[in-house]
Design a protein around this motif. Structure first.
Motif, PDB file in Angstrom:
ATOM      1  N   ILE A 149       0.854  -1.182   0.000  1.00  0.00           N
ATOM      2  CA  ILE A 149       0.000   0.000   0.000  1.00  0.00           C
ATOM      3  C   ILE A 149       0.894   1.237   0.000  1.00  0.00           C
ATOM      4  N   PHE A 150       0.537   2.201  -0.835  1.00  0.00           N
ATOM      5  CA  PHE A 150       1.223   3.498  -0.791  1.00  0.00           C
ATOM      6  C   PHE A 150       0.171   4.498  -0.321  1.00  0.00           C
ATOM      7  N   LEU A 151       0.359   4.958   0.922  1.00  0.00           N
ATOM      8  CA  LEU A 151      -0.647   5.803   1.546  1.00  0.00           C
ATOM      9  C   LEU A 151      -0.329   7.279   1.302  1.00  0.00           C
ATOM     10  N   THR A 152      -1.352   8.041   0.943  1.00  0.00           N
ATOM     11  CA  THR A 152      -1.151   9.491   0.777  1.00  0.00           C
ATOM     12  C   THR A 152      -2.287  10.219   1.498  1.00  0.00           C
ATOM     13  N   ALA A 153      -2.078  11.516   1.707  1.00  0.00           N
ATOM     14  CA  ALA A 153      -3.127  12.376   2.272  1.00  0.00           C
ATOM     15  C   ALA A 153      -2.717  13.801   1.915  1.00  0.00           C
ATOM     16  N   SER A 154      -3.652  14.709   1.916  1.00  0.00           N
ATOM     17  CA  SER A 154      -3.314  16.078   1.503  1.00  0.00           C
ATOM     18  C   SER A 154      -2.335  16.680   2.515  1.00  0.00           C
ATOM     19  N   PRO A 155      -1.461  17.592   2.043  1.00  0.00           N
ATOM     20  CA  PRO A 155      -0.460  18.182   2.944  1.00  0.00           C
ATOM     21  C   PRO A 155      -1.093  18.852   4.168  1.00  0.00           C
ATOM     22  N   GLN A 156      -2.217  19.571   3.977  1.00  0.00           N
ATOM     23  CA  GLN A 156      -2.850  20.253   5.120  1.00  0.00           C
ATOM     24  C   GLN A 156      -3.298  19.247   6.166  1.00  0.00           C
ATOM     25  N   ILE A 157      -3.887  18.161   5.712  1.00  0.00           N
ATOM     26  CA  ILE A 157      -4.379  17.147   6.652  1.00  0.00           C
ATOM     27  C   ILE A 157      -3.218  16.495   7.386  1.00  0.00           C
ATOM     28  N   ARG A 158      -2.135  16.253   6.692  1.00  0.00           N
ATOM     29  CA  ARG A 158      -0.976  15.624   7.330  1.00  0.00           C
ATOM     30  C   ARG A 158      -0.395  16.526   8.410  1.00  0.00           C
ATOM     31  N   VAL A 159      -0.280  17.833   8.118  1.00  0.00           N
ATOM     32  CA  VAL A 159       0.271  18.768   9.098  1.00  0.00           C
ATOM     33  C   VAL A 159      -0.642  18.807  10.324  1.00  0.00           C
ATOM     34  N   GLN A 160      -1.936  18.883  10.067  1.00  0.00           N
ATOM     35  CA  GLN A 160      -2.915  18.952  11.147  1.00  0.00           C
ATOM     36  C   GLN A 160      -2.852  17.701  12.040  1.00  0.00           C
ATOM     37  N   ARG A 161      -2.766  16.543  11.396  1.00  0.00           N
ATOM     38  CA  ARG A 161      -2.711  15.275  12.151  1.00  0.00           C
ATOM     39  C   ARG A 161      -1.472  15.233  13.042  1.00  0.00           C
ATOM     40  N   ARG A 162      -0.338  15.616  12.463  1.00  0.00           N
ATOM     41  CA  ARG A 162       0.925  15.558  13.208  1.00  0.00           C
ATOM     42  C   ARG A 162       0.908  16.549  14.375  1.00  0.00           C
ATOM     43  N   TYR A 163       0.365  17.733  14.089  1.00  0.00           N
ATOM     44  CA  TYR A 163       0.278  18.791  15.097  1.00  0.00           C
ATOM     45  C   TYR A 163      -0.552  18.298  16.299  1.00  0.00           C
ATOM     46  N   LEU A 164      -1.715  17.697  16.012  1.00  0.00           N
ATOM     47  CA  LEU A 164      -2.594  17.201  17.079  1.00  0.00           C
ATOM     48  C   LEU A 164      -1.948  16.059  17.844  1.00  0.00           C
ATOM     49  N   GLU A 165      -1.246  15.201  17.094  1.00  0.00           N
ATOM     50  CA  GLU A 165      -0.570  14.060  17.727  1.00  0.00           C
ATOM     51  C   GLU A 165       0.468  14.572  18.735  1.00  0.00           C
ATOM     52  N   LEU A 166       1.257  15.572  18.314  1.00  0.00           N
ATOM     53  CA  LEU A 166       2.294  16.114  19.201  1.00  0.00           C
ATOM     54  C   LEU A 166       1.650  16.832  20.388  1.00  0.00           C
TER      55      LEU A 166
END
Ligand code: C5P
Length: 235
Positions: A149-166
């Motif tokens: 599987i090659f997983l992708t997601a939009s850049p905005q969503i990725r930043v948001q996810r990482r930000y919330l995770e941290l």
């Protein structure tokens, strides 16, 4: 339906850029299938922590080789989920810090580091029944993996996810700092000369920007079904 007690064990390789939700998906899939889950980024992060702590000169070949002989990385199950041990010490929290995120892509681009860690990953998956996620699993570590599987997601969503995770881990970063780190790592990871991040030719690309984790798991379980049916008819 897949019988979870059935003894067919395969390798599921999940690759993609930083913060595409690879770990969440890999964990959920492994749990559903009763497979082992391996976050290979944790291994590169643990090696990076060692290099930082021991002030290893990354331009000095013999220092790198000596360091690699002294590093023992384990990924163990615990009450808090999978934890990473570096020479017996739980470093799970430390390796997720920005201090490590800022250097990991440079250290993981060193060919000797990759060779050493890839060999360990291949041993971990030798008996199959594994969901492994990273950047080069479908291309280099397990090019013969049954499901890629090659997983992708939009850049905005990725930043948001990482930000919330941290943030949930009590780490105070701005969105801008998180974005910069992701952009830097994506660039280094996809342009390094040794095993750069790229989609394997036979990988299936899934953009999960608008998909729930259950949607993604179901999609992959369907792919496994098709694959196993095909394998059986090919026999
Ligand atoms: O997955 P995670 O974001 O924790 O990975 C941290 C870093 O480790 C990546 O940015 C990349 O530089 C490196 N990595 C790699 N190959 C892998 C997994 C991670 O080079 N298979």
């Amino acid at each position: 339906m897949i019988d979870q007690n059935e003894e067919i064990k395969i390798i599921i390789a999940i690759d993609g850029f930083s913060s595409c939700g690879k770990s969440t998906l890999a964990k959920a899939l492994a749990q559903k299938l009763g497979y082992t889950y391996i976050d290979t980024g944790a291994m590169y992060r643990a090696a990076s922590l060692y290099f930082l702590e021991q002030k290893i000169d990354t331009d000095n070949q013999s220092e790198i080789e000596k360091a690699l002989k002294e590093i023992k990385i384990e990924i163990n199950r615990s009450d808090q989920g999978m934890i990473t041990l570096l020479n017996g010490k739980n470093v799970e929290d430390e390796i997720r810090s920005m201090r490590i995120s800022n250097v990991v892509s440079e250290i993981s681009a060193i060919p000797e580091v990759r060779k050493n860690i890839v060999a360990q990953q291949q041993l971990m998956g030798a008996r199959k029944g594994i969901v492994m996620e990273g950047r080069d699993i479908g291309t280099v570590v397990f090019p013969e993996a049954e499901i890629k599987i090659f997983l992708t997601a939009s850049p905005q969503i990725r930043v948001q996810r990482r930000y919330l995770e941290l943030k949930n881990k009590g780490k105070n970063m701005t969105l801008q700092q998180v974005r910069k780190n992701l952009e830097k790592r994506d660039l280094l990871d996809s342009t390094r000369s040794h095993s750069p991040l790229r989609k394997a030719e036979d990988a299936i690309e899934i953009d999960n920007s608008q998909l729930s984790i259950d949607d993604q798991v179901d999609m992959i379980l369907d792919l496994i079904q098709v694959k196993l049916l095909k394998t059986n008819t090919d026999l």
